[in-house]
Design an enzyme around this catalytic site. Sequence first.
Site, PDB file in Angstrom:
ATOM      1  N   SER A  21       0.786  -1.241   0.000  1.00  0.00           N
ATOM      2  CA  SER A  21       0.000   0.000   0.000  1.00  0.00           C
ATOM      3  C   SER A  21       0.814   1.285   0.000  1.00  0.00           C
ATOM      4  O   SER A  21       0.264   2.357  -0.286  1.00  0.00           O
ATOM      5  CB  SER A  21      -0.957   0.003   1.197  1.00  0.00           C
ATOM      6  OG  SER A  21      -1.936  -0.999   1.041  1.00  0.00           O
ATOM      7  N   THR A  22       2.098   1.253   0.334  1.00  0.00           N
ATOM      8  CA  THR A  22       2.901   2.477   0.201  1.00  0.00           C
ATOM      9  C   THR A  22       2.943   2.926  -1.254  1.00  0.00           C
ATOM     10  O   THR A  22       3.126   4.108  -1.544  1.00  0.00           O
ATOM     11  CB  THR A  22       4.345   2.256   0.717  1.00  0.00           C
ATOM     12  OG1 THR A  22       4.859   1.037   0.182  1.00  0.00           O
ATOM     13  CG2 THR A  22       4.385   2.225   2.230  1.00  0.00           C
TER      14      THR A  22
END
Length: 588
Positions: free
Chosen positions: A306-307
């Site tokens: 998700s980064t």
Amino acid sequence: MKNKTYNRKKILVVFLAACAMILALMGRLVYLMIFDAQYYQKKAEDLHEREREIKAARGEIVDRNGVVLAANKTVCTISVIHSQIQEPEKVIQVLSQELQMEKSDVRKRVEKVSSMEKVKTNVEKEVGDRIRNYRLAGVKVDEDYRRYYLYNEIASKVLGFTGGDNQGIIGLEVKYEEYLKGINGTILTVTDARGIELEGIAEDRIEPVAGKTLRITLDYNIQAYCQQAALKVMEEKQADSVSVILMNPKNGEILAMVNVPEFNLNDPFTLNTGQDTGTISDEEKQDLLNRMWRNGCINDTYEPGSTFKVITSAACLEAGVVHLDDTFSCPGYRIVEDRKIRCHKVGGHGSETFVQGIQNSCNPVFIEIGLRLGAESFYDYFEKFGLLKLTNVDLPGEAGTIMHKKEDIGQVELATMTFGQSFQITPIQLLTTISSIINGGVRVTPHLGADILDKEGNVLKTLQYKEQKQIVSEETSATMRMLLESVVSEGSGNKAYIEGYRIGGKTATSQTLPRSANKYIASFVGFAPADDPAVIGMVVIHNPQGVYYGGTIAAPVLRSIYDNILPYLGIEKQETEALGEEENSTGT
């Protein structure tokens, strides 16, 4: 009568030929004695000269504040000259005792007929001094240098180390070899026909030239604190490894790069696992050493999870396919073609805006905006942002991105790529790209090398890094800073919140391959101050046991680091209202 005349002619021919040969030999002798004398004189001298090398002191490596990280220690090289040894048994006895070597090994070197034979290198100076005091004929003690690292394990996979010849092997030691290595000197002695050095004839000596000092951007204090924080979470979570990078997002200067477990730079060929190497082959040991030396921040790729939504958001905002007040519906999954792709929140987030979608780290929201952008445009932004090229960080062995070919990106591949799956990048690539998105939009080159100095500390050369292109507009960059600040103040990154500081960031929890192994990577990227970032950091925890969510275990690590280093960097607290104290249950 005829026979006599014939014989006289034959004798005359032989005589004239002999005279011609004699004249030719005399001419050659004159040429050698007069015209080529210098060449042969040099050859004769070479037969009676013996050369010994004097190692140059390697240049120091110092941090940005001048703290010495890598220096030199005086050691000795012990050699024997066979033709000069007068008491071989005594020589064998003394060297075996002082050098702690088997007599049989010393004997082989002492009895070997050669101009000079090395017995042992990197001998401690006090031992070399003791051997010199024996005054043994045929034994030579030459002072040398060995690399010495003042803090053992600090930045081991960044600094690297040198081999027996004092040449760089990995890390900065090999990258900046040309500046650090110096120029070796020589000692020239004269011998007689038996190879014995002649007394009373002065040695010719060419002094060595020491290497230059390398000043790097890394800060020892920040590096030490980051390493301490990484070791703490690795122990608490029984993780395989932990990586931490801190960087100035405006210019790419790396302030810290940690990869625990690190190894002892002064003993780099001993495994940091404590494993007994007596039962494994040389090939197996070398493989284990290579793994120990690897810098995971630049040598290894992983699925970022998700980064990567930071990059998807920036691309979609830049392309105009999403706006902050767009609304989405998350029932807990999104169906793409024949695939049901789930959100981390099983029950779904319901109706939410794009701002809430990034705060919640909601997969269906990012799938939707990615499909709006389309595979071709998504790939083009991937390329525009620099993700398909190396960052050109000044460390050897940087790995490249592992990415689908454009023509192979279908709807399912595109959907999973939007939230950081089905491709792999390095931590340094991800951090560099996010830095470039939040710094005003200019791609930076991450680096450690700052200046080349002389021994007095004067700058001989400032290392330059190519200015790169604008990858997003300043408007998109400002929007992303605002969005990521809200992730920390109100969303899944709330455990990175520090009262008085404006911090932006993004959490991630990704799964390693194969998925069946059930191993995870928890990570967090955060920067401060959010409105004008001066530092950006990344924490990556490999295979933590128990709770493995990035927001739960990685974000607090960076918070503890920032709590200590932001004041150290002169970044003062602001009067802000405490936000985001309650934990968000996003689990990412």
